[in-house]
Design a protein around this motif. Structure first.
Motif, PDB file in Angstrom:
ATOM      1  N   ALA A  85       0.834  -1.198   0.000  1.00 37.72           N
ATOM      2  CA  ALA A  85       0.000   0.000   0.000  1.00 37.72           C
ATOM      3  C   ALA A  85       0.872   1.253   0.000  1.00 37.72           C
ATOM      4  CB  ALA A  85      -0.938  -0.011   1.205  1.00 37.72           C
ATOM      5  N   ALA A  86       1.920   1.253   0.837  1.00 37.29           N
ATOM      6  CA  ALA A  86       2.802   2.411   0.903  1.00 37.29           C
ATOM      7  C   ALA A  86       3.586   2.598  -0.392  1.00 37.29           C
ATOM      8  CB  ALA A  86       3.755   2.265   2.093  1.00 37.29           C
ATOM      9  N   THR A  87       3.975   1.488  -1.018  1.00 37.81           N
ATOM     10  CA  THR A  87       4.697   1.581  -2.287  1.00 37.81           C
ATOM     11  C   THR A  87       3.832   2.239  -3.351  1.00 37.81           C
ATOM     12  OG1 THR A  87       6.051  -0.362  -1.757  1.00 37.81           O
ATOM     13  CG2 THR A  87       5.840   0.236  -4.085  1.00 37.81           C
ATOM     14  N   LEU A  88       2.566   1.868  -3.419  1.00 37.42           N
ATOM     15  CA  LEU A  88       1.654   2.517  -4.365  1.00 37.42           C
ATOM     16  C   LEU A  88       1.524   4.007  -4.061  1.00 37.42           C
ATOM     17  CD1 LEU A  88      -1.269  -0.069  -4.731  1.00 37.42           C
ATOM     18  CD2 LEU A  88       0.464   0.490  -6.428  1.00 37.42           C
ATOM     19  N   LEU A  89       1.426   4.325  -2.770  1.00 39.94           N
ATOM     20  CA  LEU A  89       1.260   5.732  -2.392  1.00 39.94           C
ATOM     21  C   LEU A  89       2.470   6.560  -2.814  1.00 39.94           C
ATOM     22  CD1 LEU A  89      -0.484   7.823  -0.811  1.00 39.94           C
ATOM     23  CD2 LEU A  89       0.935   7.282   1.169  1.00 39.94           C
ATOM     24  N   PHE A  90       3.660   6.078  -2.548  1.00 40.92           N
ATOM     25  CA  PHE A  90       4.846   6.869  -2.878  1.00 40.92           C
ATOM     26  C   PHE A  90       5.096   6.926  -4.383  1.00 40.92           C
ATOM     27  CE2 PHE A  90       5.666   6.482   1.637  1.00 40.92           C
ATOM     28  CZ  PHE A  90       6.083   7.781   1.923  1.00 40.92           C
ATOM     29  N   ALA A  91       4.603   5.939  -5.118  1.00 42.24           N
ATOM     30  CA  ALA A  91       4.673   6.034  -6.576  1.00 42.24           C
ATOM     31  C   ALA A  91       3.851   7.222  -7.067  1.00 42.24           C
ATOM     32  CB  ALA A  91       4.180   4.743  -7.218  1.00 42.24           C
ATOM     33  N   ARG A  92       2.717   7.472  -6.424  1.00 41.80           N
ATOM     34  CA  ARG A  92       1.900   8.644  -6.778  1.00 41.80           C
ATOM     35  C   ARG A  92       2.572   9.931  -6.310  1.00 41.80           C
ATOM     36  NH1 ARG A  92      -1.706   7.509 -10.783  1.00 41.80           N
ATOM     37  NH2 ARG A  92      -2.550   5.430 -10.396  1.00 41.80           N
ATOM     38  N   LEU A  93       3.084   9.911  -5.092  1.00 40.90           N
ATOM     39  CA  LEU A  93       3.700  11.128  -4.553  1.00 40.90           C
ATOM     40  C   LEU A  93       4.917  11.556  -5.366  1.00 40.90           C
ATOM     41  CD1 LEU A  93       3.515  10.437  -0.699  1.00 40.90           C
ATOM     42  CD2 LEU A  93       2.425  12.334  -1.914  1.00 40.90           C
ATOM     43  N   GLU A  94       5.654  10.595  -5.872  1.00 42.51           N
ATOM     44  CA  GLU A  94       6.893  10.904  -6.578  1.00 42.51           C
ATOM     45  C   GLU A  94       6.718  10.961  -8.091  1.00 42.51           C
ATOM     46  OE1 GLU A  94       9.622   8.032  -5.064  1.00 42.51           O
ATOM     47  OE2 GLU A  94       9.711   8.978  -3.078  1.00 42.51           O
ATOM     48  N   GLY A  95       5.473  10.772  -8.554  1.00 40.83           N
ATOM     49  CA  GLY A  95       5.190  10.922  -9.971  1.00 40.83           C
ATOM     50  C   GLY A  95       5.621   9.768 -10.839  1.00 40.83           C
ATOM     51  N   THR A  96       5.981   8.627 -10.241  1.00 40.53           N
ATOM     52  CA  THR A  96       6.375   7.469 -11.052  1.00 40.53           C
ATOM     53  C   THR A  96       5.189   6.627 -11.467  1.00 40.53           C
ATOM     54  OG1 THR A  96       6.785   6.150  -9.061  1.00 40.53           O
ATOM     55  CG2 THR A  96       8.649   7.364  -9.986  1.00 40.53           C
TER      56      THR A  96
END
Length: 338
Positions: free
Chosen positions: A310-321
């Motif tokens: 879940a956190a990996t998906l979130l940081f993918a959005r936050l970092e634009g990847t």
């Protein structure tokens, strides 16, 4: 309302105008309602909901546009060790990205979830991870969250299309029930949480599918689907085992229901009561499962991995990847026989 974090948010003055009260009354209501009449509080909160107003708790400490460094994590049952492991998984990934988590408990209450999300947004969290209740999704829509990305874990919410991490609930419940049928059981009880809960519905579907395919009868009198804690599950198991034709096996849809059932089975063994000692299949591992009064088959998965995904998906959005359509990840489960 614009979906951008930079878009102008409603002001206290606008809330006051809509509610027909003074800005001071709005401030006092949002601070706890001291010395504010209940009818005025109700008008203020109705205006807050209509305008989508959030208190900015960090306004004095953050410069405009500065990230808070916080990730809001909302779970449904703080007493369940499963969610402690889930939160640890989220924290691992957050720490690797230089963020901290703030954790809240909804208790499966939609109103508490709305307030908790509001509090998180008011603290300008950088992102949200939510194990949702079965309530509506109005407070989770993009126009209410601004540009704060949201990831759902374990459950979907109807009408909300966001990144989501699920478990193979249907397949796991199906395989667990088949294992009981293969062992010769045909009268299999079901213990689970309310049918409006996403996982409860999916796990019942897997149980029902296996029973139907094998031609085993599904008896509503040995199906209980409204237990949210151990005590309620223990009472439901007692009623099930006091049945004139008690089940010879029980499928339990989560670890709280399993512990409740095993408490009741253990009580009957200690008191020397007659009746079956049903086989048990548990969806979710639980504390000291290997020391239980009857053998327990566990449909297992890694709650910590669920949190990390879940956190990996979130940081993918936050970092634009991650761009474009939301992603859904379904994690596998395993069956561990005693």
């Amino acid at each position: 309302m614009s979906t951008s974090r930079g878009a102008r948010q409603p002001t206290i003055k606008e809330v006051a105008t809509l509610a027909g009260v003074s800005p001071m009354t709005v401030s006092r209501t949002l601070a706890g309602g001291v010395n504010v009449r209940p009818d005025l509080q109700a008008r203020v909160m109705a205006a807050v909901r209509e305008l989508g107003y959030y208190r900015n708790e960090n306004a004095r400490s953050l410069r405009p546009g500065q990230p808070s460094g916080l990730i809001g994590v909302a779970i449904t049952n703080l007493a369940n060790p499963y969610y402690g492991n889930f939160a640890l998984g989220v924290e691992e990934v957050a720490a690797a990205h230089g963020r901290r988590i703030i954790l809240g408990n909804t208790g499966e209450d939609a109103g508490r979830e709305r307030q908790l999300v509001s509090d998180f947004i008011g603290r300008q969290v950088d992102g949200l991870i939510l194990v949702p209740t079965s309530g509506d999704a109005e407070h989770l829509q993009p126009e209410r969250l601004g540009d704060v990305p949201l990831v759902l874990a374990s459950r979907r919410v109807p009408g909300l299309d966001v990144d989501t991490v699920l478990l193979d609930d249907v397949g796991g419940a199906y395989r667990g029930t088949v294992s009981l049928l293969d062992a010769g059981h045909t009268r299999i009880g079901f213990l689970g949480n309310r049918s409006s809960v996403f996982t409860g519905e999916r796990r019942y579907r897997g149980y029902e599918q296996a029973m139907t395919e094998r031609g085993a009868p599904i008896d509503p009198s040995i199906i209980a689907r409204d237990q949210q804690d151990v005590e309620a599950a223990s009472r439901a198991a007692r009623a099930m085992l006091d049945h004139p034709e008690p089940p010879t096996a029980i499928f339990s849809a989560n670890n709280r229901n399993t512990i409740g059932a095993l408490r009741e089975i253990g009580r009957r063994i200690r008191d020397g009561l007659p009746g079956p000692r049903p086989a048990v299949v548990s969806f979710d591992d639980f504390e000291l499962s290997e020391l239980m009064p009857v053998p327990v088959t566990v449909i297992d998965h890694d709650a910590r991995l669920l949190g990390r995904e879940a956190a990996t998906l979130l940081f993918a959005r936050l970092e634009g990847t991650a761009e474009g359509e939301p992603n859904t990840v379904e994690l596998p489960v395993t069956i561990e026989h005693p």
